[in-house]
Design a protein around this motif. Structure first.
Motif: not given
Length: 374
Positions: A36-40, A47-52, A91-95, A258-259
């Protein structure tokens, strides 16, 4: 992105959706490459790339469809899917991403099954729950950040090989439930998908089913037309309450309330797959015993059915694709490919965002398999 660049477009103007929902793979679909962690990490990078760089693009389509197709109940589909969505919000908030920016880039993908009113209630409950949690739990202020944007596909698992023409009726009922439940987009299955890829005729009927609903019935003219019905409201409340109970269990099992941590714990424990298997077994027993009727399967059966002409794909398609891949490999600059793949490897072993080096590898004509094998 690279295909768009080669046609003169820029990433900032692209609109579209990736599925990218790895939680549902561990829960139901069972297709993954890594733990899971590498996938996340990859999802967070997206998410970072698309937001920017690609503000109109949706980097995640959180999928309940595969959960339902694996055998879950409507309430389980709703709860597991929204829990996964909350995990991606965390995940987004943690970034360090702004929820007002990335939340509108999340989309969902649900199943429309055959129980008409239950499905409508499921969609209504999903929209209510998502808006409330985004506002009250995660602090989203704008309406756009609280909206649940979702696509719906009619239930493949409801289609039958027996009397396949009945699948046209099933699909129409399921599609109507999705529209009345507020879906933003819709996929209608073809009558022969239980047997093969759709024939041209079957695909046309599936398309016309949507067009009749859209053009002739008037059902798209009203938002939430069944709101206020005592039965639909009661079903909505019941499904919502069941989902909230599941959320509470998941969060309680997490290491930090956390969820995300709760989901990872439940994946490790096999709890999601166990609940889905139990639900699928109960439905199977109901059909086998005759308590649940399926027309053409255990009710109103025919001794002899006419053969259905299905699409048969030639093995030449695979041969031609392999040949095309070899042509592309011969035409590329192998040194450039090796340099690009080395950068992907370096990024994977570090902590930086991996999307830029992956795009460089695509520009150099590295294949998906080559990137994944690193």
């Amino acid at each position: 992105v690279v295909a768009a660049e080669r046609q003169g477009a820029t990433a900032k103007n692209l609109n579209g959706t990736l599925q990218t929902d790895i939680f549902k793979e561990y829960i139901a679909q069972k297709e993954w490459l890594f733990t899971p962690q590498p996938h996340l990490r990859l999802i967070g990078d997206l998410m970072e790339f698309c937001a920017a760089e690609m503000p109109a693009y949706k980097p995640i389509s959180v999928s309940g469809y595969h959960i339902r197709e694996a055998g879950s109940t409507a309430a389980q589909e709703l709860a597991f899917t929204l829990a996964d969505g909350f995990g991606y919000v965390e995940l987004g908030l943690s970034r360090g991403l702004d929820i007002e920016t990335f939340a509108p880039q999340l989309s969902f993908f649900f199943d429309a099954h055959i129980d008409f009113f239950e499905e409508i209630a499921k969609f209504r409950a999903a929209r209510r729950i998502w808006a409330r949690w985004m506002r009250d739990v995660y602090g989203a202020k704008s309406e756009r950040a609280q909206w649940l944007r979702f696509h719906t596909q009619t239930a493949g698992v409801s289609l039958t090989a027996q009397q396949p023409d009945n699948n046209i009726v099933r699909t129409a009922v399921e599609a109507l439930a999705a529209v009345l439940g507020g879906t933003n987009s819709l996929h209608t299955n073809a009558l022969d998908e239980v047997l093969a890829l759709p024939s041209e005729r079957a695909a046309a009927i599936a398309l016309r089913t949507q067009q009749v609903l859209m053009e002739e019935t008037g059902v798209t003219s009203v938002a939430d037309p069944l709101g206020g019905s005592w039965y639909v409201e009661s079903l909505t409340d019941a499904i919502e309450a069941e989902a909230e109970a599941i959320f509470a269990r998941i969060r309680a099992l997490g290491s930090d309330d956390t969820m995300t941590s709760g989901i990872l714990r439940e994946i490790d424990d096999g709890w999601f797959t166990g609940r889905i298997a139990d639900a699928a077994f109960r439905e199977h027993e109901a059909v086998q015993s005759g308590a649940q009727h399926i027309v053409g399967v255990n009710a109103y059966t025919d001794a002899a059915e006419p053969a259905l002409e299905i699409l048969r794909v030639s093995h030449d398609v695979e041969r031609e694709q392999r040949e095309a891949l070899q042509v592309r490999r011969r035409a590329r600059d192998e040194d450039a490919v090796e340099v690009a793949l080395a950068r992907v490897r370096e990024a994977a072993r570090g902590e930086g965002n991996m999307i830029a080096p992956l795009l460089e590898a695509a520009r150099a004509e590295a294949t998906l398999g080559e990137m994944c094998r690193l």
